[in-house]
Write a protein that holds these residues in place. Sequence first.
Motif, PDB file in Angstrom:
ATOM      1  N   PRO A   1       1.409   2.135   4.593  1.00  0.00           N
ATOM      2  CA  PRO A   1       0.594   1.178   5.324  1.00  0.00           C
ATOM      3  C   PRO A   1       1.001   1.106   6.791  1.00  0.00           C
ATOM      4  O   PRO A   1       2.180   1.194   7.115  1.00  0.00           O
ATOM      5  CB  PRO A   1       0.879  -0.142   4.621  1.00  0.00           C
ATOM      6  CG  PRO A   1       2.229   0.043   4.010  1.00  0.00           C
ATOM      7  CD  PRO A   1       2.314   1.499   3.654  1.00  0.00           C
ATOM      8  N   GLY A   2       0.022   1.018   7.642  1.00  0.00           N
ATOM      9  CA  GLY A   2       0.303   0.842   9.061  1.00  0.00           C
ATOM     10  C   GLY A   2       0.792   2.079   9.775  1.00  0.00           C
ATOM     11  O   GLY A   2       1.162   2.015  10.935  1.00  0.00           O
ATOM     12  N   ILE A   3       0.800   3.221   9.116  1.00  0.00           N
ATOM     13  CA  ILE A   3       1.256   4.470   9.732  1.00  0.00           C
ATOM     14  C   ILE A   3       0.032   5.337  10.002  1.00  0.00           C
ATOM     15  O   ILE A   3      -0.743   5.621   9.095  1.00  0.00           O
ATOM     16  CB  ILE A   3       2.231   5.248   8.832  1.00  0.00           C
ATOM     17  CG1 ILE A   3       3.441   4.380   8.454  1.00  0.00           C
ATOM     18  CG2 ILE A   3       2.647   6.554   9.462  1.00  0.00           C
ATOM     19  CD1 ILE A   3       4.341   4.050   9.613  1.00  0.00           C
TER      20      ILE A   3
ATOM     21  N   GLY B   1       0.780  -1.235   0.000  1.00  0.00           N
ATOM     22  CA  GLY B   1       0.000   0.000   0.000  1.00  0.00           C
ATOM     23  C   GLY B   1       0.811   1.283   0.000  1.00  0.00           C
ATOM     24  O   GLY B   1       0.251   2.366   0.115  1.00  0.00           O
ATOM     25  N   PHE B   2       2.139   1.188  -0.151  1.00  0.00           N
ATOM     26  CA  PHE B   2       2.963   2.394  -0.203  1.00  0.00           C
ATOM     27  C   PHE B   2       2.708   3.084  -1.539  1.00  0.00           C
ATOM     28  O   PHE B   2       2.792   2.471  -2.598  1.00  0.00           O
ATOM     29  CB  PHE B   2       4.448   2.028  -0.076  1.00  0.00           C
ATOM     30  CG  PHE B   2       5.366   3.219  -0.015  1.00  0.00           C
ATOM     31  CD1 PHE B   2       5.617   3.837   1.200  1.00  0.00           C
ATOM     32  CD2 PHE B   2       5.970   3.720  -1.150  1.00  0.00           C
ATOM     33  CE1 PHE B   2       6.467   4.933   1.274  1.00  0.00           C
ATOM     34  CE2 PHE B   2       6.819   4.814  -1.093  1.00  0.00           C
ATOM     35  CZ  PHE B   2       7.060   5.420   0.127  1.00  0.00           C
ATOM     36  N   ARG B   3       2.377   4.372  -1.468  1.00  0.00           N
ATOM     37  CA  ARG B   3       2.056   5.116  -2.676  1.00  0.00           C
ATOM     38  C   ARG B   3       2.393   6.579  -2.470  1.00  0.00           C
ATOM     39  O   ARG B   3       2.210   7.137  -1.397  1.00  0.00           O
ATOM     40  CB  ARG B   3       0.567   4.960  -2.972  1.00  0.00           C
ATOM     41  CG  ARG B   3       0.138   5.527  -4.291  1.00  0.00           C
ATOM     42  CD  ARG B   3      -1.268   5.123  -4.581  1.00  0.00           C
ATOM     43  NE  ARG B   3      -2.155   6.005  -3.841  1.00  0.00           N
ATOM     44  CZ  ARG B   3      -3.329   6.402  -4.273  1.00  0.00           C
ATOM     45  NH1 ARG B   3      -3.806   5.947  -5.398  1.00  0.00           N
ATOM     46  NH2 ARG B   3      -4.064   7.221  -3.568  1.00  0.00           N
ATOM     47  N   ILE B   4       2.871   7.211  -3.542  1.00  0.00           N
ATOM     48  CA  ILE B   4       3.266   8.615  -3.512  1.00  0.00           C
ATOM     49  C   ILE B   4       2.378   9.360  -4.490  1.00  0.00           C
ATOM     50  O   ILE B   4       2.229   8.932  -5.635  1.00  0.00           O
ATOM     51  CB  ILE B   4       4.742   8.764  -3.915  1.00  0.00           C
ATOM     52  CG1 ILE B   4       5.638   7.948  -2.978  1.00  0.00           C
ATOM     53  CG2 ILE B   4       5.163  10.226  -3.951  1.00  0.00           C
ATOM     54  CD1 ILE B   4       6.953   7.531  -3.576  1.00  0.00           C
ATOM     55  N   VAL B   5       1.798  10.473  -4.046  1.00  0.00           N
ATOM     56  CA  VAL B   5       0.961  11.303  -4.910  1.00  0.00           C
ATOM     57  C   VAL B   5       1.720  12.602  -5.167  1.00  0.00           C
ATOM     58  O   VAL B   5       2.148  13.271  -4.230  1.00  0.00           O
ATOM     59  CB  VAL B   5      -0.400  11.608  -4.250  1.00  0.00           C
ATOM     60  CG1 VAL B   5      -1.264  12.466  -5.166  1.00  0.00           C
ATOM     61  CG2 VAL B   5      -1.130  10.315  -3.875  1.00  0.00           C
ATOM     62  N   ILE B   6       1.890  12.923  -6.473  1.00  0.00           N
ATOM     63  CA  ILE B   6       2.561  14.170  -6.838  1.00  0.00           C
ATOM     64  C   ILE B   6       1.621  15.022  -7.684  1.00  0.00           C
ATOM     65  O   ILE B   6       0.676  14.513  -8.282  1.00  0.00           O
ATOM     66  CB  ILE B   6       3.881  13.933  -7.605  1.00  0.00           C
ATOM     67  CG1 ILE B   6       3.643  13.251  -8.953  1.00  0.00           C
ATOM     68  CG2 ILE B   6       4.869  13.150  -6.751  1.00  0.00           C
ATOM     69  CD1 ILE B   6       4.896  13.146  -9.830  1.00  0.00           C
ATOM     70  N   ASN B   7       1.914  16.326  -7.727  1.00  0.00           N
ATOM     71  CA  ASN B   7       1.151  17.213  -8.611  1.00  0.00           C
ATOM     72  C   ASN B   7       1.876  17.315  -9.956  1.00  0.00           C
ATOM     73  O   ASN B   7       2.903  16.673 -10.174  1.00  0.00           O
ATOM     74  CB  ASN B   7       0.905  18.576  -7.958  1.00  0.00           C
ATOM     75  CG  ASN B   7       2.171  19.365  -7.699  1.00  0.00           C
ATOM     76  OD1 ASN B   7       3.225  19.116  -8.293  1.00  0.00           O
ATOM     77  ND2 ASN B   7       2.084  20.331  -6.804  1.00  0.00           N
ATOM     78  N   PHE B   8       1.352  18.141 -10.849  1.00  0.00           N
ATOM     79  CA  PHE B   8       1.921  18.261 -12.199  1.00  0.00           C
ATOM     80  C   PHE B   8       3.308  18.893 -12.214  1.00  0.00           C
ATOM     81  O   PHE B   8       3.988  18.859 -13.227  1.00  0.00           O
ATOM     82  CB  PHE B   8       0.980  19.050 -13.115  1.00  0.00           C
ATOM     83  CG  PHE B   8      -0.315  18.342 -13.374  1.00  0.00           C
ATOM     84  CD1 PHE B   8      -0.333  17.030 -13.804  1.00  0.00           C
ATOM     85  CD2 PHE B   8      -1.519  18.991 -13.181  1.00  0.00           C
ATOM     86  CE1 PHE B   8      -1.521  16.361 -14.049  1.00  0.00           C
ATOM     87  CE2 PHE B   8      -2.719  18.337 -13.417  1.00  0.00           C
ATOM     88  CZ  PHE B   8      -2.719  17.017 -13.856  1.00  0.00           C
ATOM     89  N   HIS B   9       3.707  19.484 -11.107  1.00  0.00           N
ATOM     90  CA  HIS B   9       5.035  20.108 -11.021  1.00  0.00           C
ATOM     91  C   HIS B   9       6.061  19.179 -10.370  1.00  0.00           C
ATOM     92  O   HIS B   9       7.226  19.541 -10.269  1.00  0.00           O
ATOM     93  CB  HIS B   9       4.954  21.416 -10.229  1.00  0.00           C
ATOM     94  CG  HIS B   9       3.954  22.380 -10.797  1.00  0.00           C
ATOM     95  ND1 HIS B   9       4.147  23.045 -11.986  1.00  0.00           N
ATOM     96  CD2 HIS B   9       2.735  22.755 -10.355  1.00  0.00           C
ATOM     97  CE1 HIS B   9       3.091  23.797 -12.248  1.00  0.00           C
ATOM     98  NE2 HIS B   9       2.216  23.642 -11.272  1.00  0.00           N
ATOM     99  N   GLY B  10       5.601  18.022  -9.911  1.00  0.00           N
ATOM    100  CA  GLY B  10       6.501  17.075  -9.267  1.00  0.00           C
ATOM    101  C   GLY B  10       6.603  17.247  -7.772  1.00  0.00           C
ATOM    102  O   GLY B  10       7.414  16.585  -7.128  1.00  0.00           O
TER     103      GLY B  10
END
Length: 142
Positions: free
Chosen positions: A131-133, A114-123
Amino acid sequence: MPQPLFAGLIVDENDQVVETAMVGSEPMYVVNDAGFRRHIPAEYVDRQVLNFLKEQISGHEDLLSEQTAKMLGQEDIFSKAILEKQFRNIDQQFEQLLKTGIPEEGRAYMGMMGFRIVINFHGDVVRIDQPGIISDEDDMGE
């Protein structure tokens, strides 16, 4: 040749998977902005994530080394001391990681957990799902 550290683990704010590409010898994350493919230097995004992880580790090195030693079945004082030193010198570990990368199996495991990184259009990193945090904040505190 360096590779994007978190390939396959990054999505944009519209939950679309961010692709990777090489521009010359520089690894890039490629965000689809309504058909325009924005190329963002991977190191820019990767360092934001590594800095966030460093903040999570900072001040908890003793607990982390104790728990890691326990997981490894190496609970002697010397193993704990070695692990704690590694956590305290995390910057050096991250620099090495930027050079060697995370093996594909490791990234696949992170994604399954479930580790995932969300970025915007500028990075810019908007959010990191771990997960678990349990967090009081939805963002990285920026």
